[in-house]
Design an enzyme around this catalytic site. Structure first.
Site, PDB file in Angstrom:
ATOM      1  N   HIS A   2      34.045  46.398  32.724  1.00 52.13           N
ATOM      2  CA  HIS A   2      34.161  44.983  32.391  1.00 52.13           C
ATOM      3  C   HIS A   2      35.587  44.690  31.940  1.00 52.13           C
ATOM      4  O   HIS A   2      36.241  45.534  31.331  1.00 52.13           O
ATOM      5  CB  HIS A   2      33.179  44.611  31.273  1.00 52.13           C
ATOM      6  N   ALA A   3      36.083  43.522  32.245  1.00 54.72           N
ATOM      7  CA  ALA A   3      37.397  43.020  31.822  1.00 54.72           C
ATOM      8  C   ALA A   3      38.525  44.037  31.983  1.00 54.72           C
ATOM      9  O   ALA A   3      38.891  44.364  33.097  1.00 54.72           O
ATOM     10  CB  ALA A   3      37.325  42.463  30.409  1.00 54.72           C
TER      11      ALA A   3
END
Length: 96
Positions: free
Chosen positions: A15-16
């Protein structure tokens, strides 16, 4: 086809920031690479949207694959990416 199974070392999963690091490394790998979670459909490993769409969490296993013609080159690229993912590195290694 060459494949590597790897457990995600980033606590937050892909994620991210970790996904960004992974996608940049995949784009620089020199061979086309896909990634999938479980029995799901593979996505382009260099696609941020594709990787985020996997919903891959820390501790889960993903499968990296390449259908590059040169199996040795593909295997080496997948080994580098697998190490990046398994160790949860925060920056791209110099030789990605």
């Amino acid at each position: 086809m060459v494949e590597r199974r790897v457990t995600i070392g980033w606590a937050e999963g892909l994620h991210a920031r970790p996904a960004s690091i992974f996608c940049r490394a995949a784009a620089a790998a020199g061979v086309p690479v896909t990634v999938r979670k479980g029995d799901g459909n593979p996505v382009n490993a260099a696609s941020m949207l594709g990787v985020l769409g996997l919903g891959a969490e820390g501790g889960e296993e993903i499968v990296l694959a390449s259908e590059a013609e040169n199996a040795d080159e593909a295997g080496a690229a997948l080994d580098r990416l697998a190490k990046l993912v398994a160790e949860g590195l925060e920056e791209l290694p110099e030789t990605v």
